[in-house]
Write a protein that holds these residues in place. Structure first.
Motif, short mmCIF file in Angstrom:
data_model
loop_
_atom_site.label_atom_id
_atom_site.label_comp_id
_atom_site.label_asym_id
_atom_site.label_seq_id
_atom_site.Cartn_x
_atom_site.Cartn_y
_atom_site.Cartn_z
N ILE A 290 8.14 -9.89 -6.60
CA ILE A 290 6.68 -10.01 -6.74
C ILE A 290 6.05 -8.68 -7.11
N ARG A 291 6.69 -7.59 -6.73
CA ARG A 291 6.21 -6.21 -6.97
C ARG A 291 4.88 -5.96 -6.27
N TYR A 292 4.94 -6.05 -4.94
CA TYR A 292 3.76 -5.78 -4.12
C TYR A 292 3.22 -4.38 -4.34
N ASP A 293 4.10 -3.42 -4.61
CA ASP A 293 3.64 -2.06 -4.84
C ASP A 293 2.73 -1.97 -6.06
N VAL A 294 3.08 -2.67 -7.11
CA VAL A 294 2.27 -2.67 -8.34
C VAL A 294 0.95 -3.41 -8.09
N LEU A 295 1.01 -4.53 -7.38
CA LEU A 295 -0.21 -5.28 -7.07
C LEU A 295 -1.18 -4.44 -6.23
N ALA A 296 -0.64 -3.75 -5.22
CA ALA A 296 -1.49 -2.91 -4.37
C ALA A 296 -2.09 -1.75 -5.16
N ARG A 297 -1.28 -1.10 -5.99
CA ARG A 297 -1.78 0.02 -6.80
C ARG A 297 -2.89 -0.44 -7.73
N ASP A 298 -2.69 -1.58 -8.38
CA ASP A 298 -3.71 -2.09 -9.31
C ASP A 298 -4.98 -2.48 -8.57
N ALA A 299 -4.84 -3.03 -7.36
CA ALA A 299 -6.02 -3.39 -6.56
C ALA A 299 -6.80 -2.14 -6.17
N LEU A 300 -6.10 -1.07 -5.79
CA LEU A 300 -6.79 0.17 -5.43
C LEU A 300 -7.43 0.83 -6.64
N ARG A 301 -6.81 0.72 -7.79
CA ARG A 301 -7.46 1.22 -9.01
C ARG A 301 -8.70 0.40 -9.32
N PRO B 80 -15.49 12.96 -0.29
CA PRO B 80 -15.50 13.71 0.98
C PRO B 80 -16.72 13.41 1.85
N SER B 81 -17.76 12.82 1.29
CA SER B 81 -18.95 12.54 2.09
C SER B 81 -18.67 11.50 3.17
N VAL B 82 -17.70 10.64 2.93
CA VAL B 82 -17.34 9.62 3.91
C VAL B 82 -15.86 9.69 4.29
N LYS B 83 -15.22 10.77 3.87
CA LYS B 83 -13.79 11.00 4.17
C LYS B 83 -12.93 9.82 3.72
N PHE B 84 -13.15 9.38 2.48
CA PHE B 84 -12.37 8.30 1.89
C PHE B 84 -11.57 8.84 0.73
N GLY B 85 -10.29 8.51 0.69
CA GLY B 85 -9.46 8.98 -0.40
C GLY B 85 -8.38 7.99 -0.77
N LEU B 86 -7.96 8.05 -2.02
CA LEU B 86 -6.86 7.25 -2.54
C LEU B 86 -5.91 8.18 -3.26
N THR B 87 -4.61 7.95 -3.09
CA THR B 87 -3.60 8.71 -3.81
C THR B 87 -2.73 7.72 -4.57
#
Length: 170
Positions: free
Chosen positions: A6-17, A107-114
């Motif tokens: 299913i490639r959950y890693d790709v699905l999660a990355r695309d959702a975060l993008r 940084p105003s809400v301490k939210f980040g994505l890598t």
């Protein structure tokens, strides 16, 4: 271990993008609300990145931009965003595909994505000439009141860009 067909890693990355795309789309339409501002780090030589030769020489591996006080013509498309910023008083137009983005931080809400960019193809990037700055900068200005950040000195005619070398791994 079972194979992930299913490639959950790709699905999660695309959702975060998709989260990143939505946030930038809202900023393009309505400006930055409250204290929100964005640090976006991307691979300079990734396929689809467009920078001036001057910026590419200065940031040959990766580059971090800050969308905070002064930027213009933020355009968000399905696969990339484009924005006007000023670097050392020189206006520039950047084109950044979402696939080239390594990190996003508010940084105003301490939210980040890598994002893992190890599969990003590096190519000889297309270079752009310096862009002309607009007569008026449409982005709303938010007052920086976060005591953990150094105050940003006012700039004339463009975004204030801070070198982030001290945060990069040596």
């Amino acid at each position: 271990m079972a194979t992930d067909h299913i490639r959950y890693d790709v699905l999660a990355r695309d959702a975060l993008r998709g989260v990143l795309r939505k946030v930038l789309t809202d900023a393009a339409a309505h400006g930055l609300p409250g204290e929100h501002h964005f640090f976006i780090t991307f691979v300079s030589k990734a396929e689809g990145v467009k920078l001036s030769p001057r910026l590419l020489a200065q940031y040959p591996e990766e580059m971090t931009i800050i969308l905070q006080h002064q930027f213009w013509d933020l355009t968000v498309l399905e696969d990339r965003f484009e924005v006007g910023l000023s670097f050392g008083g020189i206006p520039e137009r950047l084109v950044v595909p979402f696939s080239a983005i390594k990190s996003f931080l508010d940084p105003s809400v301490k939210f980040g994505l890598t994002f893992d960019t190890s599969d990003v193809a590096e190519v000889a990037p297309e270079t752009l000439p310096a862009a002309s700055a607009p007569a008026a900068v449409p982005a709303p200005v938010a007052e920086n009141t976060d005591a953990t950040e150094e105050p940003t000195p006012p700039s004339q005619g463009g975004a204030e860009v801070v070198r982030l070398d001290r945060f990069r791994k040596k």
